[in-house]
Design an enzyme around this catalytic site. Structure first.
Site, short mmCIF file in Angstrom:
data_model
loop_
_atom_site.label_atom_id
_atom_site.label_comp_id
_atom_site.label_asym_id
_atom_site.label_seq_id
_atom_site.Cartn_x
_atom_site.Cartn_y
_atom_site.Cartn_z
N LYS A 68 0.83 -1.22 0.00
CA LYS A 68 0.00 0.00 0.00
C LYS A 68 0.86 1.26 0.00
O LYS A 68 0.49 2.25 -0.62
CB LYS A 68 -0.94 0.01 1.21
CG LYS A 68 -1.81 -1.25 1.34
CD LYS A 68 -2.62 -1.54 0.10
CE LYS A 68 -3.11 -2.99 0.09
NZ LYS A 68 -3.54 -3.48 -1.22
N GLU A 78 -2.86 7.31 8.09
CA GLU A 78 -3.58 8.30 7.28
C GLU A 78 -4.51 9.11 8.18
O GLU A 78 -4.98 8.62 9.21
CB GLU A 78 -4.45 7.61 6.21
CG GLU A 78 -3.67 7.00 5.07
CD GLU A 78 -4.58 6.31 4.05
OE1 GLU A 78 -5.80 6.24 4.28
OE2 GLU A 78 -4.05 5.84 3.04
N HIS A 112 -16.58 -4.68 5.44
CA HIS A 112 -15.65 -4.70 4.30
C HIS A 112 -16.03 -5.71 3.23
O HIS A 112 -15.23 -6.05 2.37
CB HIS A 112 -14.21 -4.93 4.77
CG HIS A 112 -13.77 -3.89 5.77
ND1 HIS A 112 -13.65 -2.56 5.44
CD2 HIS A 112 -13.49 -3.97 7.09
CE1 HIS A 112 -13.30 -1.88 6.52
NE2 HIS A 112 -13.20 -2.71 7.53
N ARG A 118 -6.79 -7.42 -10.29
CA ARG A 118 -7.55 -8.61 -10.71
C ARG A 118 -8.87 -8.18 -11.33
O ARG A 118 -9.26 -7.03 -11.24
CB ARG A 118 -7.86 -9.46 -9.48
CG ARG A 118 -8.69 -8.67 -8.46
CD ARG A 118 -9.28 -9.51 -7.35
NE ARG A 118 -10.24 -8.75 -6.58
CZ ARG A 118 -9.94 -7.97 -5.57
NH1 ARG A 118 -8.68 -7.85 -5.18
NH2 ARG A 118 -10.89 -7.29 -4.94
C1 MV4 Z 1 -10.06 4.61 5.07
C2 MV4 Z 1 -11.28 5.08 5.59
C3 MV4 Z 1 -11.33 6.36 6.07
N1 MV4 Z 1 -10.21 7.13 6.06
N2 MV4 Z 1 -8.99 5.43 5.06
C4 MV4 Z 1 -11.38 0.06 4.52
C5 MV4 Z 1 -10.72 -1.04 3.77
C6 MV4 Z 1 -9.42 -0.53 3.34
N3 MV4 Z 1 -9.06 -0.99 2.05
C7 MV4 Z 1 -9.55 0.96 3.40
N4 MV4 Z 1 -10.70 1.25 4.18
C8 MV4 Z 1 -10.95 2.51 4.62
N5 MV4 Z 1 -9.92 3.38 4.58
C9 MV4 Z 1 -9.09 6.66 5.55
N6 MV4 Z 1 -8.01 7.44 5.55
C10 MV4 Z 1 -12.37 4.21 5.58
C11 MV4 Z 1 -12.21 2.93 5.11
C12 MV4 Z 1 -13.37 2.12 5.13
C13 MV4 Z 1 -13.95 1.63 3.95
C14 MV4 Z 1 -13.39 1.89 2.71
C15 MV4 Z 1 -13.95 1.40 1.56
C16 MV4 Z 1 -15.11 0.67 1.64
C17 MV4 Z 1 -15.69 0.39 2.85
C18 MV4 Z 1 -15.12 0.87 4.02
C19 MV4 Z 1 -15.73 0.59 5.25
C20 MV4 Z 1 -15.15 1.07 6.40
C21 MV4 Z 1 -13.99 1.81 6.34
#
Ligand code: MV4
Length: 523
Positions: free
Chosen positions: A116, A200, A235, A292
């Site tokens: 990442k 972050e 998720h 993918r």
């Molecule tokens: C975040 C966020 C809020 N702020 N990053 C969740 C999975 C991972 N791939 C990244 N995710 C998130 N990153 C920052 N800086 C909130 C999430 C997140 C989320 C992101 C995409 C789809 C669903 C989610 C559900 C909860 C939190």
């Protein structure tokens, strides 16, 4: 073109790939574990090869066994599907060593984008907006505290090797940082064998919007619109659609061009997805890239008119992209529901077992990508995704109407499924207005009685699992039981057992069914 493709997956995606091979006149070899001997992907394939016991560690995740089948069956290409080894650079390398073309990006591109922090560096260098945070793994909790003091709380600790929310911790204050660091790091070690973290700024209630990109091996990369994937639970995406209700042509172009710059910077070929978080002001920030084909690719196929799996096969065979960016036209609106063998009335508990009967939706604008049949036993060993129901319409309202109509036609007997959840969700005014974000579904599921509406009875619903007045509840259970006996031959335990053939149940019967099932989950 290839002679024969090894399909290194199972279930609905194995069938999706098989269908593309058939249409292209290419042979296909399936693989199966002992739990999948009677599965539909095996029955539909030209040939199928056993690769070991049910646990995926001993079958679908065994690169050596896949290479052995490729050699014995004379396969010159391999499609990994999604999940399992789809983003494993070692599989791509093993394919190259065995003279088998991996249908996907190069192992180098997969590795670069799999980290990442490396992906964030690449995005920054390519002028793609990223969430404020570190571009390098952090040395320790003190380094995290230093960033948080600068940027302000809340912050989010994330695993460098992360994905799917594992190894992620929201931190509200300096006092919580040490403990959050230990939790996130040990979770990351367990999940990925790599405990490194970065940090972050935390974005509140963002949308998740992703751009489909596609590259060939001649330097061409295009974007194919976006998918709105904000409706998630823990998720796990639940409903996806294209286009997003908040993305207009200008924003699509800005995000699309950013995604293409990132793909180019990563030397990316084949199908890929660039994920963004989008805040309420519609600012977008790069999150990560998935190297993918994704579960939700059909919504993009329906609005672009493209066949992404055939495009993947052609690109892997060295053919140049048949379209340029200006040839990409989006038409109408598509929505996908992921149909799971799980019970939303019982904390989404998996519900494997025998599918004793089934009626599938059809008609205008309906596509069903599934991997099951009546009489088949859903195994306990894998993700319980039964398939995906996808609806297309000229606009979002028509897509929703078609999805609701198709959901009412759909019947799966013998096991619990989440079909009824979708019937309620697609009737929810906030969903219909497109007012969704990444925490929306969790909040909606947690709402108290009366705040979610019955699909057949606008304005007067009672939430699933809600308390009914005692006498009414008793009456409802009796009504449900009578309906079982008279219309359904005694009932099978299916979530849909009280659904009459040929039409929607009355609101009364629906309520009775829900109340009855909520009380007697396994009856
Ligand atoms: C975040 C966020 C809020 N702020 N990053 C969740 C999975 C991972 N791939 C990244 N995710 C998130 N990153 C920052 N800086 C909130 C999430 C997140 C989320 C992101 C995409 C789809 C669903 C989610 C559900 C909860 C939190």
């Amino acid at each position: 073109m290839f002679r024969k493709v090894l399909i290194a997956n199972r279930g609905e995606i194995a069938i999706r790939i098989l269908r593309a091979c058939r249409e292209m006149g290419i042979g296909a070899a399936a693989v199966y574990s002992e739990a999948d001997r009677a599965s539909l992907h095996v029955r539909l394939a030209d040939e199928a090869h056993g690769i070991g016991p049910a646990p995926s560690r001993e079958s679908y995740l065994r690169i050596d066994k896949l290479m052995d089948v490729a050699r014995r069956a004379g396969c010159d290409a391999l499609h990994p599907g999604y999940g399992f080894l789809a983003e494993n650079a070692e599989l791509a390398r093993a394919c190259a060593e065995h003279g088998v073309t991996f249908i996907g990006p190069s192992p180098e591109a997969m590795e670069k984008l799999g980290s990442k922090t490396a992906a964030r560096q690449l995005a920054q260098a390519a002028g793609v907006p990223t969430v404020p945070g570190t571009l390098e793994p952090l040395a320790d909790a003190a380094a995290a505290a230093a960033f948080a003091r600068q940027a302000g709380f809340p912050v989010l600790l994330k695993a460098v090797a992360g994905g799917g929310g594992k190894g992620m911790r929201r931190v509200e204050s300096a006092a919580e940082l040490e403990a959050a660091w230990r939790d996130a790091s040990s979770e990351a070690i367990n999940a990925f064998g790599d405990g490194r973290l970065y940090i972050e700024k935390y974005l509140e209630r963002p949308r998740h919007i992703e751009i489909q990109v596609f590259g060939d091996h001649h330097g061409n990369v295009v974007y194919l619109g976006e998918r709105e994937c904000s409706v998630q639970r823990r998720h796990q995406k639940v409903v996806e659609e294209s286009p997003s209700p908040v993305v207009d042509a200008a924003m699509r172009r800005t995000m699309g061009e950013a995604a293409v710059r990132l793909a180019r910077a990563g030397g990316y070929a084949n199908a890929g997805t660039v994920e963004f978080l989008v805040d309420p002001q519609r600012n977008f920030y790069f999150l990560e890239m998935n190297t993918r084909l994704q579960v939700e690719h059909p919504v993009t196929e329906l609005v672009t008119g493209l066949d992404l799996v055939k495009m993947q096969i052609r690109a892997a065979a060295g053919e140049p992209l048949a379209l340029r960016q200006q040839d990409v036209a989006l038409r109408g609106h598509a929505i996908e529901c992921r149909i799971y063998a799980e019970d939303p009335e019982n904390n989404f508990f998996p519900s494997p077992g025998k599918i004793d009967s089934r009626r599938v939706p059809a008609g205008p604008g309906i596509r069903l990508d599934d991997g099951v049949y009546a009489g088949w036993v859903v195994p306990t060993d894998y993700d319980p995704l039964l398939g995906k129901l996808i609806a297309w319409g000229n606009d979002r309202a028509e897509a929703i109407a078609r999805m609701r109509r198709a959901l009412d036609e759909y019947f799966i007997g013998g096991i619990r499924t989440n079909l009824n959840l979708f019937r309620r969700l697609l009737a929810e005014p906030e969903y219909v207005r497109g007012e969704i974000h990444t925490r929306w579904l969790d909040e909606w599921l947690g709402r108290p009685a009366g705040e979610t509406k019955d699909p057949q009875e606008p304005g007067a619903g009672v939430a699933a699992g809600a308390e009914l007045p005692e006498a009414l509840e008793t009456a409802a259970v009796v009504a449900a039981a009578l309906f079982h006996l008279t219309a359904n031959g005694g009932g099978s335990g299916a979530e849909d057992a009280t659904r009459p053939a040929g039409g929607a149940a009355s609101p009364w019967k629906q309520e009775g069914r829900r109340a009855g099932l909520a009380r007697n989950p396994r009856e």
